[in-house]
Design a protein around this motif. Structure first.
Motif, PDB file in Angstrom:
ATOM      1  N   LYS A  37     -16.093   9.357  22.293  1.00 42.46           N
ATOM      2  CA  LYS A  37     -16.257  10.312  21.190  1.00 42.46           C
ATOM      3  C   LYS A  37     -15.395   9.898  19.997  1.00 42.46           C
ATOM      4  N   ALA A  38     -14.152   9.528  20.294  1.00 44.18           N
ATOM      5  CA  ALA A  38     -13.224   9.154  19.224  1.00 44.18           C
ATOM      6  C   ALA A  38     -13.665   7.871  18.522  1.00 44.18           C
ATOM      7  N   SER A  39     -14.373   7.006  19.239  1.00 42.28           N
ATOM      8  CA  SER A  39     -14.752   5.707  18.660  1.00 42.28           C
ATOM      9  C   SER A  39     -15.789   5.853  17.555  1.00 42.28           C
ATOM     10  N   GLY A  40     -16.520   6.961  17.565  1.00 44.28           N
ATOM     11  CA  GLY A  40     -17.517   7.190  16.525  1.00 44.28           C
ATOM     12  C   GLY A  40     -18.630   6.152  16.482  1.00 44.28           C
ATOM     13  N   ILE A  41     -18.985   5.600  17.634  1.00 51.56           N
ATOM     14  CA  ILE A  41     -20.079   4.626  17.683  1.00 51.56           C
ATOM     15  C   ILE A  41     -21.329   5.267  17.087  1.00 51.56           C
ATOM     16  N   ARG A  42     -21.953   4.567  16.157  1.00 54.59           N
ATOM     17  CA  ARG A  42     -23.140   5.133  15.493  1.00 54.59           C
ATOM     18  C   ARG A  42     -24.287   5.263  16.491  1.00 54.59           C
ATOM     19  N   GLY A  43     -25.125   6.250  16.285  1.00 54.57           N
ATOM     20  CA  GLY A  43     -26.319   6.391  17.118  1.00 54.57           C
ATOM     21  C   GLY A  43     -26.115   7.223  18.368  1.00 54.57           C
ATOM     22  N   ILE A  44     -24.851   7.574  18.698  1.00 54.66           N
ATOM     23  CA  ILE A  44     -24.619   8.424  19.875  1.00 54.66           C
ATOM     24  C   ILE A  44     -24.861   9.875  19.472  1.00 54.66           C
ATOM     25  N   THR A  45     -25.714  10.579  20.227  1.00 56.42           N
ATOM     26  CA  THR A  45     -26.024  11.955  19.867  1.00 56.42           C
ATOM     27  C   THR A  45     -25.383  12.969  20.813  1.00 56.42           C
ATOM     28  N   GLU A  46     -25.122  12.603  22.064  1.00 56.63           N
ATOM     29  CA  GLU A  46     -24.484  13.529  22.995  1.00 56.63           C
ATOM     30  C   GLU A  46     -23.665  12.753  24.009  1.00 56.63           C
ATOM     31  N   ILE A  47     -22.540  13.325  24.410  1.00 55.02           N
ATOM     32  CA  ILE A  47     -21.709  12.725  25.449  1.00 55.02           C
ATOM     33  C   ILE A  47     -21.464  13.794  26.510  1.00 55.02           C
ATOM     34  N   CYS A  48     -21.905  13.527  27.729  1.00 50.21           N
ATOM     35  CA  CYS A  48     -21.798  14.524  28.791  1.00 50.21           C
ATOM     36  C   CYS A  48     -20.961  13.998  29.949  1.00 50.21           C
ATOM     37  N   SER A  64     -29.162  -0.480  19.191  1.00 49.85           N
ATOM     38  CA  SER A  64     -29.970  -1.018  20.285  1.00 49.85           C
ATOM     39  C   SER A  64     -29.256  -0.740  21.602  1.00 49.85           C
ATOM     40  N   PRO A  65     -30.008  -0.570  22.694  1.00 47.79           N
ATOM     41  CA  PRO A  65     -29.369  -0.308  23.990  1.00 47.79           C
ATOM     42  C   PRO A  65     -28.316  -1.373  24.332  1.00 47.79           C
ATOM     43  N   GLY A  66     -28.612  -2.618  24.034  1.00 49.40           N
ATOM     44  CA  GLY A  66     -27.672  -3.700  24.348  1.00 49.40           C
ATOM     45  C   GLY A  66     -26.368  -3.565  23.570  1.00 49.40           C
ATOM     46  N   ASP A  67     -26.466  -3.258  22.286  1.00 50.16           N
ATOM     47  CA  ASP A  67     -25.264  -3.104  21.464  1.00 50.16           C
ATOM     48  C   ASP A  67     -24.432  -1.914  21.935  1.00 50.16           C
ATOM     49  N   LEU A  69     -24.288  -0.661  24.944  1.00 47.69           N
ATOM     50  CA  LEU A  69     -23.660  -1.036  26.213  1.00 47.69           C
ATOM     51  C   LEU A  69     -22.401  -1.863  25.954  1.00 47.69           C
ATOM     52  N   ARG A  70     -22.503  -2.861  25.078  1.00 51.97           N
ATOM     53  CA  ARG A  70     -21.337  -3.708  24.786  1.00 51.97           C
ATOM     54  C   ARG A  70     -20.191  -2.890  24.205  1.00 51.97           C
ATOM     55  N   GLU A  71     -20.506  -1.981  23.287  1.00 51.00           N
ATOM     56  CA  GLU A  71     -19.432  -1.199  22.650  1.00 51.00           C
ATOM     57  C   GLU A  71     -18.743  -0.265  23.655  1.00 51.00           C
ATOM     58  N   VAL A  72     -19.532   0.328  24.556  1.00 49.59           N
ATOM     59  CA  VAL A  72     -18.932   1.240  25.542  1.00 49.59           C
ATOM     60  C   VAL A  72     -18.107   0.444  26.557  1.00 49.59           C
ATOM     61  N   GLN A  73     -18.610  -0.738  26.937  1.00 48.52           N
ATOM     62  CA  GLN A  73     -17.842  -1.575  27.881  1.00 48.52           C
ATOM     63  C   GLN A  73     -16.503  -1.987  27.287  1.00 48.52           C
ATOM     64  N   ALA A  74     -16.495  -2.243  25.982  1.00 46.33           N
ATOM     65  CA  ALA A  74     -15.233  -2.613  25.326  1.00 46.33           C
ATOM     66  C   ALA A  74     -14.245  -1.452  25.407  1.00 46.33           C
ATOM     67  N   ILE A  75     -14.772  -0.215  25.327  1.00 44.51           N
ATOM     68  CA  ILE A  75     -13.897   0.960  25.423  1.00 44.51           C
ATOM     69  C   ILE A  75     -13.322   1.085  26.835  1.00 44.51           C
TER      70      ILE A  75
END
Lengths: 291, 323
Positions: A37-48, A64-67, A69-75
């Motif tokens: 949530k804090a990362s503000g990754i664009r395109g995320i609409t809900e976090i459950c 894109s789904p691939g992008d 995935l990479r950004e969340v894995q980095a987190i």
């Protein structure tokens, strides 16, 4: 343990922190959802967040789904290095155990239960090796709980008790779900306690009832005027066993707009907690009334 | 201006494009099950695509209009009448004050969408007018409409009768209906033979099919990969530690009858899921009747994204046709 990532169609990323339930898995799920949530990754609409997993809903036209995935894995890598500390709140929830309303309901659905001759609490006490129902209630209301998920239906909290695994209470769900459960029933299924936010079907064992509304779509309840859902994932709950008199008084106070839940903002530190669970919990509980 | 409900039909609710942002608190997105049909109906009567209209399942309502207006009915194939006179679907229709819109028996599909110029103007709850009956939230008093209700309608902006969505752009489910599925989530929990069997078998929509989810029957029981159940998961091999449920996810309690969660989904629970219906095919499910023969078709993420783009192009074509 490393997260397992999987896509739920083209709009959801599903992340399992662990197959098994534990405070560590829940804590990882909660802290990762906070970090995402804090990362503000664009395109995320809900976090459950859920118990030992979480889900991100995203707009694949934006990321894109691939992008994603990479950004969340980095987190995840960053979250593993972060201090396991979160800010949250602790709330005291009054519970009238062995109340007449859940008793009436459980008697109506006895043929759907594992042990038709006992009440839900008698059955739960016996299979968890407690000598009496009172001892079992003391365990249920003795140590605090993490709200590990809010959902199923509107505003319903799932709670996991903040004790080590040997002390976890475990009770199976009804053999066949009931078609009725009183509103605000305190229930139990698997290793989770819950509070039914609305009246309806349910399969959890019924232990008692709280006088404190937790969902109000009309927002008339004084402490639900700002938002209709009371609980948030990560809340810490301490049940307080109350009798009929206090239950009735609280119902009246809620009606009159006089009731305010006892709660305080607290910091939870997983490392400190693990060093001495009972002492840490006692400190948390002390904070409720500002002691 | 208002709409008087003479007969509500079986279950008719106010819906728009939904209420995103509260699934983490157990409040589902809701909104029209067939989003494309809802958007088209709104476009026809000159409304914003996210205006609120009525969704009626299997049986149409009987509605009286308290002022002259323009309406449109899209979605399922159900004969439309104004004061008893047959009218075309997917077309902007002029109705006069006091006239009654009604319907004959359903021919094909499951849900019709009724848009009224100006939109159904019930209060916005958490960003949407959609009805969430379990939480008594949104819509008309948090419930399906009932005889005697008078639904408020907003101010109309430039509605013109006579326009139609070209027939080539009206999409319903085929027979058998093919639903494209991206395997995932707990797909690894079932044996390889069951992974293949799920896509080979003939399925049918079960009677338990509503806004929350669609159940299917007819295929073989799934075999699980053996394991010791994890702590907190429950004893059945189809149980997991309660997790979130994606919209469109396919859970199979006990390995027997798959359930696809739809717009009013429960947000989580303790049943494993084998994958998710892709976003492009969610509207189709809203038009499936019980007993509809169904095949599940395995796709990759690339194919899912292409189907999504095709679906977006279809919507764009409808918009262009109605300019």
């Amino acid at each position: 343990m490393k997260n397992r990532y999987s896509f739920g169609g083209d709009e959801h990323l599903f992340v399992e922190c662990d197959e098994s339930m534990s405070l560590e898995a829940f804590f990882k799920s909660l802290s990762m959802t906070k970090a995402v949530k804090a990362s503000g990754i664009r395109g995320i609409t809900e976090i459950c967040p859920a118990n030992a997993s979480f889900q991100i809903k995203f707009d694949p036209d934006v990321i894109s789904p691939g992008d994603l995935l990479r950004e969340v894995q980095a987190i995840e890598d960053a979250a593993e290095r972060a201090e396991p500390v979160i800010g949250t709140r602790i709330i005291e929830i009054p519970v009238f155990y062995q109340d007449p309303w859940t008793h009436e309901t459980l008697m109506r659905f006895r043929e759907r239960h594992q042990d038709p001759k006992a009440t839900d609490l008698e059955y739960a006490a016996r299979i968890n090796n407690y000598a009496t129902v009172e001892d079992f209630i003391a365990a249920h209301s003795g140590a605090p709980w993490f709200v590990s998920m809010v959902g199923f239906v509107a505003g319903l909290p799932f709670m996991y008790q903040m004790v080590d695994r040997p002390r976890q209470l475990q009770v199976p769900k009804y053999l066949r779900p009931r078609t009725d459960t009183p509103k605000l029933t305190v229930g139990y299924g698997g290793c989770f306690s819950c509070i039914y936010s609305v009246r309806g079907a349910g399969g959890y064992q019924m232990f008692g009832i709280t006088p404190m509304p937790i969902f109000d779509p009309e927002q008339k309840v004084s402490y639900l005027r700002d938002f209709m859902v009371f609980f948030r994932p990560g809340d810490i709950v301490k049940f307080k066993s109350v009798g009929r008199e206090e239950y009735d008084q609280t119902v009246a106070d809620v009606e009159a707009g006089r009731f305010a839940p006892a709660m305080r903002d607290v910091t939870f530190d997983l490392t400190e907690f693990q060093k001495g669970i009972d002492a840490y919990n006692a400190k948390l509980e002390g904070a409720i009334h500002g002691r | 201006m208002g709409v008087r409900v003479i007969n509500p039909g079986l279950s008719t609710t106010v819906q728009d494009l939904g209420r995103p942002g509260y699934f983490h608190l157990g409040i589902p997105i809701g909104g029209a099950m067939d989003r494309l049909a809802m958007r088209a109906a709104n476009l026809l009567v000159g409304n914003p695509e996210d205006a609120a209209g009525l969704e009626a399942v299997f049986v149409g309502p009987q509605l009286e209009f308290t002022a002259d207006t323009v309406v449109a009915v899209t979605g399922a194939d159900m004969p439309i009448k104004v004061d008893g006179e047959q009218k075309p679907g997917w077309t902007a229709l002029e109705v006069r004050k006091g006239q009654v819109l009604s319907f004959d028996f359903l021919n094909k599909g499951a849900r019709i969408y009724i848009a009224v110029a100006g939109g159904i103007d019930v209060p916005v709850a958490l960003g949407s007018r959609s009805t969430y009956p379990i939480g008594a939230l949104g819509g008309f008093k948090g419930r399906a409409i009932a005889a005697g209700d008078e639904l408020p309608v907003g101010a109309a902006g430039g509605a013109k009768a006579g326009r139609s969505v070209p027939e080539a752009l009206r999409r319903g489910p085929g027979r058998p209906t093919e639903l494209r599925v991206l395997p995932g989530l707990y797909w690894h929990r079932i044996a390889e033979s069951s992974q293949a069997g799920f896509f080979e078998d003939d399925w049918k929509v079960a009677p338990e099919a509503d806004r929350m989810g669609y159940r299917f029957r007819g295929g073989r029981k799934l075999e699980f990969v053996e394991r010791e159940q994890p702590f907190g998961a429950g004893s059945d091999p189809s149980n997991i530690v309660d997790s979130c449920y994606p919209y469109g996810s396919i859970q199979v309690p006990g390995g027997t009858e798959p359930i696809i969660l739809h717009r009013d989904a429960v947000s989580g629970g303790g049943y494993f899921m084998i994958g998710t219906v892709i976003s492009a095919d969610m509207d189709l499910i809203g038009q499936m009747q019980p007993n509809t023969p169904t095949r599940f078709v395995q796709v990759t993420m690339e194919e899912a994204m292409k189907a999504r783009a095709d679906r977006a192009r279809l919507l764009q074509d409808i918009r262009t046709a109605l300019v």
